[in-house]
Design a protein around this motif. Sequence first.
Motif, PDB file in Angstrom:
ATOM      1  N   ILE A  50      31.334  34.890 -45.851  1.00  0.00           N
ATOM      2  CA  ILE A  50      31.628  33.469 -45.668  1.00  0.00           C
ATOM      3  C   ILE A  50      30.352  32.649 -45.467  1.00  0.00           C
ATOM      4  O   ILE A  50      30.299  31.485 -45.848  1.00  0.00           O
ATOM      5  N   LEU A  51      29.313  33.262 -44.899  1.00  0.00           N
ATOM      6  CA  LEU A  51      28.060  32.548 -44.681  1.00  0.00           C
ATOM      7  C   LEU A  51      27.425  32.120 -46.000  1.00  0.00           C
ATOM      8  O   LEU A  51      26.913  31.008 -46.119  1.00  0.00           O
ATOM      9  N   ILE A  52      27.485  32.973 -47.002  1.00  0.00           N
ATOM     10  CA  ILE A  52      26.938  32.615 -48.310  1.00  0.00           C
ATOM     11  C   ILE A  52      27.794  31.528 -48.954  1.00  0.00           C
ATOM     12  O   ILE A  52      27.270  30.614 -49.595  1.00  0.00           O
ATOM     13  N   GLY A  53      29.106  31.621 -48.793  1.00  0.00           N
ATOM     14  CA  GLY A  53      29.975  30.565 -49.310  1.00  0.00           C
ATOM     15  C   GLY A  53      29.642  29.222 -48.684  1.00  0.00           C
ATOM     16  O   GLY A  53      29.547  28.201 -49.379  1.00  0.00           O
ATOM     17  N   ALA A  54      29.426  29.222 -47.373  1.00  0.00           N
ATOM     18  CA  ALA A  54      29.043  27.981 -46.685  1.00  0.00           C
ATOM     19  C   ALA A  54      27.671  27.504 -47.163  1.00  0.00           C
ATOM     20  O   ALA A  54      27.438  26.301 -47.310  1.00  0.00           O
ATOM     21  N   SER A  55      26.779  28.456 -47.424  1.00  0.00           N
ATOM     22  CA  SER A  55      25.449  28.106 -47.908  1.00  0.00           C
ATOM     23  C   SER A  55      25.508  27.447 -49.286  1.00  0.00           C
ATOM     24  O   SER A  55      24.771  26.502 -49.562  1.00  0.00           O
ATOM     25  N   ILE A  56      26.381  27.949 -50.144  1.00  0.00           N
ATOM     26  CA  ILE A  56      26.537  27.356 -51.482  1.00  0.00           C
ATOM     27  C   ILE A  56      27.048  25.928 -51.373  1.00  0.00           C
ATOM     28  O   ILE A  56      26.525  25.011 -52.019  1.00  0.00           O
ATOM     29  N   VAL A  57      28.045  25.720 -50.524  1.00  0.00           N
ATOM     30  CA  VAL A  57      28.584  24.373 -50.322  1.00  0.00           C
ATOM     31  C   VAL A  57      27.507  23.467 -49.739  1.00  0.00           C
ATOM     32  O   VAL A  57      27.324  22.323 -50.176  1.00  0.00           O
ATOM     33  N   TYR A  58      26.747  23.974 -48.753  1.00  0.00           N
ATOM     34  CA  TYR A  58      25.672  23.182 -48.162  1.00  0.00           C
ATOM     35  C   TYR A  58      24.628  22.814 -49.213  1.00  0.00           C
ATOM     36  O   TYR A  58      24.134  21.678 -49.224  1.00  0.00           O
ATOM     37  N   PHE A  96      16.291  30.068 -39.933  1.00  0.00           N
ATOM     38  CA  PHE A  96      16.769  30.983 -38.898  1.00  0.00           C
ATOM     39  C   PHE A  96      18.193  31.490 -39.152  1.00  0.00           C
ATOM     40  O   PHE A  96      18.716  32.243 -38.344  1.00  0.00           O
ATOM     41  N   ILE A  97      18.797  31.095 -40.246  1.00  0.00           N
ATOM     42  CA  ILE A  97      20.163  31.539 -40.523  1.00  0.00           C
ATOM     43  C   ILE A  97      20.122  32.703 -41.515  1.00  0.00           C
ATOM     44  O   ILE A  97      20.074  33.855 -41.104  1.00  0.00           O
ATOM     45  N   ILE A  98      20.142  32.436 -42.805  1.00  0.00           N
ATOM     46  CA  ILE A  98      20.206  33.528 -43.786  1.00  0.00           C
ATOM     47  C   ILE A  98      18.901  34.321 -43.876  1.00  0.00           C
ATOM     48  O   ILE A  98      18.934  35.550 -43.778  1.00  0.00           O
ATOM     49  N   PRO A  99      17.744  33.693 -44.044  1.00  0.00           N
ATOM     50  CA  PRO A  99      16.526  34.512 -44.200  1.00  0.00           C
ATOM     51  C   PRO A  99      16.237  35.425 -43.004  1.00  0.00           C
ATOM     52  O   PRO A  99      15.930  36.601 -43.189  1.00  0.00           O
ATOM     53  N   MET A 100      16.353  34.916 -41.792  1.00  0.00           N
ATOM     54  CA  MET A 100      16.072  35.748 -40.607  1.00  0.00           C
ATOM     55  C   MET A 100      17.055  36.905 -40.496  1.00  0.00           C
ATOM     56  O   MET A 100      16.658  38.032 -40.205  1.00  0.00           O
ATOM     57  N   ARG A 101      18.331  36.613 -40.704  1.00  0.00           N
ATOM     58  CA  ARG A 101      19.339  37.674 -40.618  1.00  0.00           C
ATOM     59  C   ARG A 101      19.142  38.722 -41.706  1.00  0.00           C
ATOM     60  O   ARG A 101      19.232  39.917 -41.453  1.00  0.00           O
ATOM     61  N   ALA A 102      18.896  38.267 -42.922  1.00  0.00           N
ATOM     62  CA  ALA A 102      18.732  39.203 -44.039  1.00  0.00           C
ATOM     63  C   ALA A 102      17.452  40.018 -43.901  1.00  0.00           C
ATOM     64  O   ALA A 102      17.399  41.172 -44.308  1.00  0.00           O
ATOM     65  N   HIS A 103      16.413  39.430 -43.326  1.00  0.00           N
ATOM     66  CA  HIS A 103      15.141  40.126 -43.175  1.00  0.00           C
ATOM     67  C   HIS A 103      15.242  41.280 -42.190  1.00  0.00           C
ATOM     68  O   HIS A 103      14.546  42.286 -42.329  1.00  0.00           O
TER      69      HIS A 103
END
Length: 161
Positions: A50-58, A96-103
């Motif tokens: 869902i985070l990626i879905g929200a990222s696409i919408v953002y 601090f959202i997707i890049p930090m978590r994915a890293h």
Amino acid sequence: MNDELTIARDRMRFIKNSQSANLCYLGILLNVFYFVSIYKSDVGTYYYNILIGASIVYNLIFMLAVFLSSEAVKNYNKNYSYVLAVVGILQIVRIFIIPMRAHTATTVVNNEQVLVMHNGQFIRVCIYLAVSAACLLAAAAINFKKLRRKRHGNVELTAYR
């Protein structure tokens, strides 16, 4: 000298604020580089959430808002400078959202634990977001500065010669 100031101030009514608008376009371009780098990653099913879905919408809202703001700041609209400042700050928060978590995350691909985002990609996407934020904040600041000059007559004559 006073006539020259009046002429320079009047010219600002007809000259578009293309410097702020171009910085907005650069901010959009860097955001596109960011999301292409993230979305082209093939690391199993890590990004299917869902985070990626929200990222696409953002990202869609971001591009629309910044493009609209770029058109508005061409005409020295003060309110859209606030929009650019807020979106610029949000670009920093996004680091601090997707890049930090994915890293810091790992996932299983072909029965092996692999890093979701390696150091090179992490640094690259952080730079994209940081420079995008800097462009948007600079566009807002330049628009505020030019708007103040236009309204109060503090026009630098050398800029129009």
